[in-house]
Design an enzyme around this catalytic site. Sequence first.
Site, PDB file in Angstrom:
ATOM      1  N   ASN A  41     -15.733   4.693   3.615  1.00  0.00           N
ATOM      2  CA  ASN A  41     -16.630   3.541   3.688  1.00  0.00           C
ATOM      3  C   ASN A  41     -18.060   3.999   3.977  1.00  0.00           C
ATOM      4  O   ASN A  41     -18.372   4.440   5.082  1.00  0.00           O
ATOM      5  CB  ASN A  41     -16.133   2.590   4.785  1.00  0.00           C
ATOM      6  N   LYS A  77     -27.801  -5.055  15.648  1.00  0.00           N
ATOM      7  CA  LYS A  77     -26.341  -5.027  15.526  1.00  0.00           C
ATOM      8  C   LYS A  77     -25.767  -3.772  16.175  1.00  0.00           C
ATOM      9  O   LYS A  77     -24.760  -3.819  16.881  1.00  0.00           O
ATOM     10  CB  LYS A  77     -25.922  -5.096  14.061  1.00  0.00           C
ATOM     11  N   ASP A 100     -10.663   2.406  13.681  1.00  0.00           N
ATOM     12  CA  ASP A 100      -9.959   1.245  13.135  1.00  0.00           C
ATOM     13  C   ASP A 100     -10.609  -0.005  13.708  1.00  0.00           C
ATOM     14  O   ASP A 100     -10.633  -0.197  14.922  1.00  0.00           O
ATOM     15  CB  ASP A 100      -8.469   1.282  13.472  1.00  0.00           C
ATOM     16  N   THR A 116     -12.993   8.269   6.857  1.00  0.00           N
ATOM     17  CA  THR A 116     -13.258   7.048   6.090  1.00  0.00           C
ATOM     18  C   THR A 116     -13.969   7.386   4.786  1.00  0.00           C
ATOM     19  O   THR A 116     -14.617   8.433   4.674  1.00  0.00           O
ATOM     20  CB  THR A 116     -14.123   6.064   6.899  1.00  0.00           C
TER      21      THR A 116
END
Length: 200
Positions: A12, A179, A70, A10
């Site tokens: 990100n 989270k 994903d 990734t």
Amino acid sequence: MDKKVIYLATTNKNKVKEFSEILKDYQIKSLLDIPEYVEIEENKKTFKQNALLKAKHLAKYINGVAIGDDTGICVKALNDFPGIYSKRWAYPLTNHYDICNKLLDKLKHINQLNKRKAYMTTAIALYDAINKKQFVYQARVNGYIDFQVNESEFGFGYDFIFIPKGYDKAYSLMNSELKNQISARKKAIDKLIEYIDNVK
């Protein structure tokens, strides 16, 4: 002692940060560390298939161990849309708030929270190009789509509109510690850690 390096397929930065926080015993590197690498197109039909595609492609490139992830959101009232297209359905929009607002527009006719059911899901794949071993696991967290975008410095993607079941606020309004305890990614990574520990 140096930490074992695992590459994450990734670019990100938020995703890299989450993985680093959860996989504390490993050094997480990503595609940001190998700018010459060309990402493979996610053209499979399921989250698991896309995760494995990314992991295998990167692992073969580095001749080592890589993880593919994903993640997406599936909204029941929209027949599980956007699903595997979560990252790209709103193209050319790239701003997370704009994408969330576009999804909210599709639900504006549904004014009861219990009819805005959705789930966040993460598929994680690990591929070892040296030993030709692979592991794939998919986790999900059920919840609801909020009525507004909960802007916050925390979170990314659909965190701004997803309320996990059993809680009264969106992921973006939680701190990262909470989270990371309850997310689908955490559940999937826990299974990944079990696998890694068993094959050591």
